[in-house]
Design a protein around this motif. Sequence first.
Motif, PDB file in Angstrom:
ATOM      1  N   TYR A 196     -24.427  72.939  17.813  1.00 33.96           N
ATOM      2  CA  TYR A 196     -25.204  74.018  17.191  1.00 33.96           C
ATOM      3  C   TYR A 196     -25.481  75.128  18.207  1.00 33.96           C
ATOM      4  N   LEU A 197     -25.773  74.741  19.454  1.00 33.54           N
ATOM      5  CA  LEU A 197     -26.000  75.728  20.500  1.00 33.54           C
ATOM      6  C   LEU A 197     -24.766  76.609  20.689  1.00 33.54           C
ATOM      7  N   LEU A 198     -23.593  75.980  20.667  1.00 40.38           N
ATOM      8  CA  LEU A 198     -22.355  76.725  20.874  1.00 40.38           C
ATOM      9  C   LEU A 198     -21.929  77.510  19.639  1.00 40.38           C
ATOM     10  N   GLN A 199     -22.504  77.209  18.490  1.00 44.28           N
ATOM     11  CA  GLN A 199     -22.218  77.942  17.252  1.00 44.28           C
ATOM     12  C   GLN A 199     -22.963  79.266  17.153  1.00 44.28           C
ATOM     13  N   LEU A 200     -23.986  79.460  17.944  1.00 44.99           N
ATOM     14  CA  LEU A 200     -24.953  80.518  17.672  1.00 44.99           C
ATOM     15  C   LEU A 200     -24.351  81.917  17.628  1.00 44.99           C
ATOM     16  N   ASP A 201     -23.391  82.214  18.485  1.00 49.20           N
ATOM     17  CA  ASP A 201     -22.791  83.548  18.443  1.00 49.20           C
ATOM     18  C   ASP A 201     -22.173  83.819  17.077  1.00 49.20           C
ATOM     19  N   ARG A 202     -21.541  82.825  16.479  1.00 52.79           N
ATOM     20  CA  ARG A 202     -20.928  82.978  15.162  1.00 52.79           C
ATOM     21  C   ARG A 202     -22.015  83.113  14.084  1.00 52.79           C
ATOM     22  N   VAL A 203     -23.114  82.415  14.295  1.00 51.51           N
ATOM     23  CA  VAL A 203     -24.233  82.503  13.359  1.00 51.51           C
ATOM     24  C   VAL A 203     -24.855  83.897  13.413  1.00 51.51           C
ATOM     25  N   PHE A 204     -25.122  84.383  14.607  1.00 48.52           N
ATOM     26  CA  PHE A 204     -25.763  85.690  14.760  1.00 48.52           C
ATOM     27  C   PHE A 204     -24.888  86.821  14.223  1.00 48.52           C
ATOM     28  N   ALA A 205     -23.568  86.612  14.199  1.00 46.61           N
ATOM     29  CA  ALA A 205     -22.664  87.653  13.693  1.00 46.61           C
ATOM     30  C   ALA A 205     -22.937  87.976  12.229  1.00 46.61           C
ATOM     31  N   LEU A 206     -23.541  87.016  11.483  1.00 47.12           N
ATOM     32  CA  LEU A 206     -23.863  87.239  10.067  1.00 47.12           C
ATOM     33  C   LEU A 206     -25.306  87.701   9.876  1.00 47.12           C
ATOM     34  N   GLN A 207     -25.971  88.026  10.952  1.00 51.15           N
ATOM     35  CA  GLN A 207     -27.295  88.665  10.925  1.00 51.15           C
ATOM     36  C   GLN A 207     -28.352  87.880  10.133  1.00 51.15           C
ATOM     37  N   PRO A 208     -28.585  86.629  10.506  1.00 53.57           N
ATOM     38  CA  PRO A 208     -29.658  85.889   9.810  1.00 53.57           C
ATOM     39  C   PRO A 208     -31.028  86.410  10.210  1.00 53.57           C
ATOM     40  N   ASP A 209     -31.986  86.243   9.310  1.00 53.92           N
ATOM     41  CA  ASP A 209     -33.383  86.576   9.595  1.00 53.92           C
ATOM     42  C   ASP A 209     -34.161  85.350  10.059  1.00 53.92           C
ATOM     43  N   TYR A 210     -33.596  84.169   9.814  1.00 57.20           N
ATOM     44  CA  TYR A 210     -34.271  82.921  10.169  1.00 57.20           C
ATOM     45  C   TYR A 210     -33.191  81.869  10.361  1.00 57.20           C
TER      46      TYR A 210
END
Length: 387
Positions: free
Chosen positions: A137-151
């Motif tokens: 999950y830590l290594l996924q974060l850049d891909r997660v942030f690319a979709l602009q989550p609010d939470y």
Amino acid sequence: MKNVLQNVAVTLVATVISLVGIEVSLRIWGPEVLTLGNPYAFYEFDPVLGWNNRPNAKGQMTRSEFSFPVSNNSLGMRDVEIGNKRPGEYRVAFLGDSFTWGMGVAYGERFTEVVEQQDARIHTLNFGVTGFSPVQYLLQLDRVFALQPDYVVLVFCLENDLAENIEYTPYNHPKPYARLSSDGSRVEIAGYPLPVSSKEGPALFGATSSLRIVGLVKLALDTFNKKPGGEILWALPFHAWPDLVSPQDQQAIDMAYRINELLLDEIRKRVDRAIGPGRFAVVLAPSESEYAPPDKLMYPNVVADRVLEGLMRLGIPAVDGRPVLTTADFWKTDGHWRPSGHRKIGELIAKYLESVPRPPNAASAAMGDGSPATGNGEARLPRPVAR
């Protein structure tokens, strides 16, 4: 020549009839575990994560208790296409393993879709991948942030996330793993370079077949080809009463908890930096182990209690899923949540998210205001409830 063709035709017809008869017999009288649906059929090798959802993968996920279609979008998520973020849209990203991915339930029945059904202003982003743990999950974060989550919500599996953080080859698939630095103050991510693996993708034999006869052959092949080693470290007695654990095992268990806390803290810090403080929570995802009656050897709540203690020390909000589920919410042989379990967990998370302050521009999120949604210049259709 004519007799030869007739003999071939008779043989083919007899073979087909025999196979149909075997298939029908297996469905009626066969043992429970026959068609061993393998989620890795919908994945691909990933040099950072070990494996990841394969973009645009489609197929049928079938096990003895359930069968449902799988359809990944172009990002590899088991979801419809995700367009550009619209003004006022409130996005909640979920990190998790097979419980989050939705093993055992159809699209529209997962807890992430239930959250949307409870609050139409929320758009969930399901990043679940079977076999993942906080180190990934830590290594996924850049891909997660690319979709602009609010939470961001991390769904922590109480059954095996502690072990998977420190294991290199769970399920015989190499992956990054975490270890303590020499002074014990931080985690180091190890395992690189990851060897390219061929143990995922559509070529896996019988992985997405709904035929019981194929599953029977696959079971025989898997049993024959099974090699020692590479198993996840479930041998560590995480659920045992602490005073019954050997000093050596207790040291390894304490290290696993320490590594997990450091990983969760680092994830929280990265979320704080990327989207702001107070935008991260952890959901405790119970397995059947948490509902076993306590005895002289096993204490079902020891993992949840220690994880909760760590979250309190870190100041990370926790949503405990144990009180809302019962054993009836789990598939008997598979062990994942039934649709009823996803419904209860989704309602629990939706209730928690109601209490979370939202950015002012999300107060009239477009998911609920009836306005057309746009993404890449095209209208974004309403999300279907089943597929």
